[in-house]
Design a protein around this motif. Structure first.
Motif, mmCIF file in Angstrom:
data_model
loop_
_atom_site.group_PDB
_atom_site.id
_atom_site.type_symbol
_atom_site.label_atom_id
_atom_site.label_comp_id
_atom_site.label_asym_id
_atom_site.label_seq_id
_atom_site.Cartn_x
_atom_site.Cartn_y
_atom_site.Cartn_z
ATOM 1 N N LYS A 1 -116.193 -10.037 -0.158
ATOM 2 C CA LYS A 1 -114.757 -10.579 -0.375
ATOM 3 C C LYS A 1 -114.669 -10.864 -1.727
ATOM 4 C CE LYS A 1 -113.214 -11.353 4.230
ATOM 5 N NZ LYS A 1 -112.800 -12.464 5.072
ATOM 6 N N PHE A 2 -115.261 -12.125 -2.140
ATOM 7 C CA PHE A 2 -115.127 -12.585 -3.561
ATOM 8 C C PHE A 2 -115.319 -11.590 -4.767
ATOM 9 C CE2 PHE A 2 -119.290 -15.127 -3.422
ATOM 10 C CZ PHE A 2 -119.810 -14.584 -4.368
ATOM 11 N N ALA A 3 -116.342 -10.517 -4.524
ATOM 12 C CA ALA A 3 -116.594 -9.627 -5.506
ATOM 13 C C ALA A 3 -115.927 -8.310 -5.490
ATOM 14 C CB ALA A 3 -118.171 -9.726 -5.634
ATOM 15 N N GLY A 4 -115.434 -7.966 -4.330
ATOM 16 C CA GLY A 4 -114.949 -6.779 -3.831
ATOM 17 C C GLY A 4 -115.852 -5.699 -3.603
ATOM 18 N N ASN B 1 -111.200 -22.703 -5.189
ATOM 19 C CA ASN B 1 -110.158 -21.820 -5.435
ATOM 20 C C ASN B 1 -110.486 -20.328 -5.227
ATOM 21 O OD1 ASN B 1 -111.648 -21.294 -7.811
ATOM 22 N ND2 ASN B 1 -110.272 -22.857 -8.834
ATOM 23 N N GLY B 2 -112.031 -20.171 -5.001
ATOM 24 C CA GLY B 2 -112.690 -18.722 -4.795
ATOM 25 C C GLY B 2 -112.849 -17.986 -6.425
ATOM 26 N N ARG B 3 -112.797 -18.960 -7.518
ATOM 27 C CA ARG B 3 -112.698 -18.033 -8.545
ATOM 28 C C ARG B 3 -114.284 -18.007 -9.217
ATOM 29 N NH1 ARG B 3 -108.008 -20.601 -11.253
ATOM 30 N NH2 ARG B 3 -106.492 -19.197 -10.385
ATOM 31 N N LEU C 1 -114.680 -8.924 -11.664
ATOM 32 C CA LEU C 1 -113.833 -10.062 -12.106
ATOM 33 C C LEU C 1 -112.253 -9.706 -11.664
ATOM 34 C CD1 LEU C 1 -115.167 -11.141 -15.421
ATOM 35 C CD2 LEU C 1 -115.578 -12.286 -13.147
ATOM 36 N N ALA D 1 -111.482 -7.978 -8.860
ATOM 37 C CA ALA D 1 -111.393 -8.013 -7.686
ATOM 38 C C ALA D 1 -111.323 -9.359 -7.327
ATOM 39 C CB ALA D 1 -112.663 -7.379 -6.895
ATOM 40 N N ASN D 2 -112.184 -10.390 -8.001
ATOM 41 C CA ASN D 2 -112.217 -11.846 -7.646
ATOM 42 C C ASN D 2 -110.801 -12.467 -8.137
ATOM 43 O OD1 ASN D 2 -112.974 -14.730 -9.246
ATOM 44 N ND2 ASN D 2 -113.901 -14.390 -7.119
ATOM 45 N N TYR E 1 -108.798 -11.895 -4.947
ATOM 46 C CA TYR E 1 -109.096 -12.780 -3.834
ATOM 47 C C TYR E 1 -108.833 -14.308 -4.040
ATOM 48 C CZ TYR E 1 -112.828 -15.144 -0.670
ATOM 49 O OH TYR E 1 -113.232 -15.867 0.263
ATOM 50 N N SER E 2 -108.887 -14.664 -5.152
ATOM 51 C CA SER E 2 -108.650 -16.125 -5.429
ATOM 52 C C SER E 2 -107.216 -16.391 -5.426
ATOM 53 C CB SER E 2 -109.325 -16.653 -6.784
ATOM 54 O OG SER E 2 -108.867 -16.072 -7.958
#
Lengths: 193, 193
Positions: free
Chosen positions: A46-49, A176-178, B8, B10-11, B14-15
């Protein structure tokens, strides 16, 4: 419902609409790998797609460049063609809360789960424990940025890692998921030919 | 767009909708861990129904119970309270296609990616290679069911693993997304008190 039943029920749902994922080839389509922490809050797909088939994902406690992570990365490029690797540690990592000495003492005391009071770990269990922790290096983290730099450097300088693979260093912020870049790690990890 | 830019981007997405995931605690809510392969086709969060915060996910080449995976599992229960562990290998695993001898020879020949003809690996690269593979145990898989049984047994008999943690053994089928039980592994892995 038990965890086992829940997992199997979720798997039924997933496999029921599996579709053309059946035809995905073994080598990662986007030719990269992510090394990150086992932490439950992190979902690299999810966080990197990532879609199924895109990239290798290697995870352990801390996302450390252990011998085993390097074994996995070597197989990843030598047999399956990855060309770029991400090392991603994260904020609020459990690996920052203890040392080898602390966990070895906790394990020697008991094999039950310890409690954290926000500062220190306390063993609330009854024995027997085991002194086998003395033989285990836990790869704890003292400084998050430094651990990313150290891990990228360890991978970069490994004799089985070719110079033309790019290694990126990031910290994932659990608030924050960043993804936050670690510039010094990226400098060390850059590909050369 | 490069892989780095894509990840980045995609991130960012997500964030941007991270929401209340910011408040997730460090210990896995559902108190379990999954040990599985780094293979790109596997998404444990999807095939086992995990949300962020639910469970530890440990991944390496093969999903093997390496020393490093056991390090991660020890931290997982001793500090973060997991009580059930899944060992999940999968069909069509790259680890079934080679041996220590094969990959060591490929690495000694060159550090470029080898090619698989469906039967054998061939090195198409030019040197220099490295003989450092001689010092690496690759934990390849000869028989998929046996590797699950072996790994559950290795974890079960580790002195730092308490008897009251349940260890389950499964094979994930990459052709349909289904988890297939390995009964003998589950027998060995069952919890006792």
């Amino acid at each position: 419902m038990s965890v086992l039943s829940e997992v199997l029920a979720a798997n039924e749902v997933y496999s029921a609409s599996f579709g053309d994922k059946a035809n995905l080839p073994m080598p990662p389509k986007r030719r990269f790998a992510i090394l990150t922490c086992m932490d439950a809050r992190l979902d690299p797909a999810k966080f990197a797609g990532l879609a199924e088939g895109d990239a290798h994902v290697i995870r352990n406690a801390g996302g450390r460049a252990s011998d085993d992570a390097i074994r996995s990365l070597v197989i990843s490029y030598k047999l399956l063609g990855t060309r770029e690797w991400f090392v991603i540690h994260h904020t609020d990592c459990g690996m920052e809360t203890f040392t080898n000495e602390i966990i070895r003492n906790l394990l020697a005391n008991s094999l039950e789960t310890a409690k954290f009071d926000g500062q220190n770990w306390h063993d609330v269990g009854r024995g027997p424990g085991s002194r086998a922790g003395e033989y285990m290096e836990f790869l704890t983290i003292n400084n998050l940025e430094q651990s990313v730099i150290d891990d990228v450097e360890r991978i970069r300088s490994h004799p089985l890692v070719p110079n033309n693979i790019a290694i990126y260093g990031f910290i994932y912020d659990v608030k924050n998921g960043r993804l936050i870049e670690v510039p010094e790690a990226n400098r060390i990890g850059r590909a050369t030919t």
